[in-house]
Design a protein around this motif. Structure first.
Motif, PDB file in Angstrom:
ATOM      1  N   SER A   1       2.653  -0.482   5.433  1.00 24.55           N
ATOM      2  CA  SER A   1       2.878  -0.418   3.987  1.00 24.55           C
ATOM      3  C   SER A   1       1.776   0.342   3.275  1.00 24.55           C
ATOM      4  CB  SER A   1       2.993  -1.834   3.412  1.00 24.55           C
ATOM      5  OG  SER A   1       1.808  -2.574   3.621  1.00 24.55           O
TER       6      SER A   1
ATOM      7  N   VAL B   1      -0.064  -3.868  -2.569  1.00 27.10           N
ATOM      8  CA  VAL B   1       0.698  -4.469  -1.470  1.00 27.10           C
ATOM      9  C   VAL B   1       0.534  -5.982  -1.492  1.00 27.10           C
ATOM     10  CG1 VAL B   1       0.759  -4.705   1.047  1.00 27.10           C
ATOM     11  CG2 VAL B   1       0.692  -2.431   0.015  1.00 27.10           C
TER      12      VAL B   1
ATOM     13  N   PHE C   1       8.389   1.323   4.038  1.00 27.43           N
ATOM     14  CA  PHE C   1       7.601   0.610   3.034  1.00 27.43           C
ATOM     15  C   PHE C   1       8.305  -0.682   2.621  1.00 27.43           C
ATOM     16  CE2 PHE C   1       6.252   0.296  -1.581  1.00 27.43           C
ATOM     17  CZ  PHE C   1       4.971  -0.154  -1.305  1.00 27.43           C
TER      18      PHE C   1
ATOM     19  N   LEU D   1       7.056  -4.565   3.440  1.00 29.03           N
ATOM     20  CA  LEU D   1       6.820  -5.519   2.360  1.00 29.03           C
ATOM     21  C   LEU D   1       7.698  -6.763   2.520  1.00 29.03           C
ATOM     22  CD1 LEU D   1       6.551  -3.200  -0.781  1.00 29.03           C
ATOM     23  CD2 LEU D   1       4.691  -4.450   0.343  1.00 29.03           C
TER      24      LEU D   1
END
Length: 286
Positions: free
Chosen positions: A9, A18, A195, A199
């Motif tokens: 990420s 993040v 990404f 997450l």
């Protein structure tokens, strides 16, 4: 998979950004669990102090973890973070009378410390791409704080539900990370599948279900015992870092992980033998 997902990420976002997204996603799971269980979301007056302590400790630990991961490889951060049961055992020895260090635990700590030294000071000198002593040391600080948090969570969970403790962590961490991200960083948002998947894993799986499961375990059992059952973590993490991130583990990293895993196996084996003896004694008494 935690360190691998954080590293993935950070290709698209910043460490604090993040962090707060992860806590929001995990908070959804925790809040849903509390509603399902019938736990009150409102924080009582006697819960404010322990929740504030756990929340601040958690926030500092995650800053060190995310920033450290940004400065080193997933394999290195994983190896160093895996040592948190060592710190939990040492801190528990100082704070919990029933959780004492034995000769086997000390031997396990020696093996694990050897693994730390090999990874941080041996392998970093050999692996020039992506690894750094600074990142490794920040990851080590995160591991120490995680060990302390495990012990305090075990104590606080005797009077506060495990879900409320994690819920309190998120309440403290989300605003701190959100404000800090916009003051100290230049957060960037991406719709790249990697990404979003990274997450989602950090938030729903780790900060949600994973934290709930771990908190339940350390409420039921001694922190040092639970921590050392995670000896499979470095092996799994190393394989995932190789498969997902393409990180080629150096010989120093592999040697360090073997030492850390050996320490974990020694520690957990002693705990299992001790538990079986206690069960046998109870059965004989009956």
């Amino acid at each position: 998979g935690t360190n691998v997902s954080i590293k993935a990420s950070l290709k698209y976002g910043t460490p604090l950004q993040v962090g707060w997204i992860r806590f929001v996603l995990g908070g959804v799971v925790i809040a849903g669990y509390m509603v399902f269980k019938g736990d009150p979301l409102k924080i009582a007056r006697h819960e404010v102090r322990p929740l504030a302590i756990i929340g601040l400790l958690f926030s500092i630990q995650m800053v060190f973890m995310n920033v450290g991961q940004d400065l080193t490889t997933a394999g290195h951060a994983l190896a160093v973070n895996t040592t948190y049961p060592i710190w939990a055992a040492i801190i528990a020895h100082l704070l919990i009378p029933s959780d004492r260090l034995t000769r086997w635990k000390l031997l396990a700590i020696v093996f694990s410390y050897g693994g730390i030294l090999v990874v941080v000071f041996g392998d970093t000198a050999l692996v020039t791409e992506g690894a750094s002593i600074r990142g490794d040391l920040l990851s080590l600080a995160a591991a120490i704080l995680l060990g302390l948090r495990m012990v305090l969570t075990s104590n606080f969970s005797q009077t506060i539900s495990e879900s409320k403790l994690i819920y309190g962590q998120a309440l403290v961490a989300i605003p701190l990370f959100f404000v800090g991200s916009y003051i100290l960083e230049e957060p960037a948002y991406s719709t790249e599948p990697e990404f979003l998947l990274a997450l989602a894993y950090q938030g729903f799986v780790i900060a949600g279900f994973g934290y709930l499961g771990n908190a339940w375990l350390i409420r039921k059992y001694l922190p040092s015992t639970i921590g050392f059952f995670f000896f499979i973590q470095p092996v799994a993490g190393l394989v995932l870092a190789w498969l997902i991130l393409g990180e080629d583990p150096g010989r120093g990293l592999i040697a360090g992980l073997i030492l850390v895993s050996a320490g974990a196996l020694i520690f957990s084996s002693e705990s299992i033998i001790k538990a079986r003896r206690q069960v046998a004694q109870v059965s004989n008494a009956d």
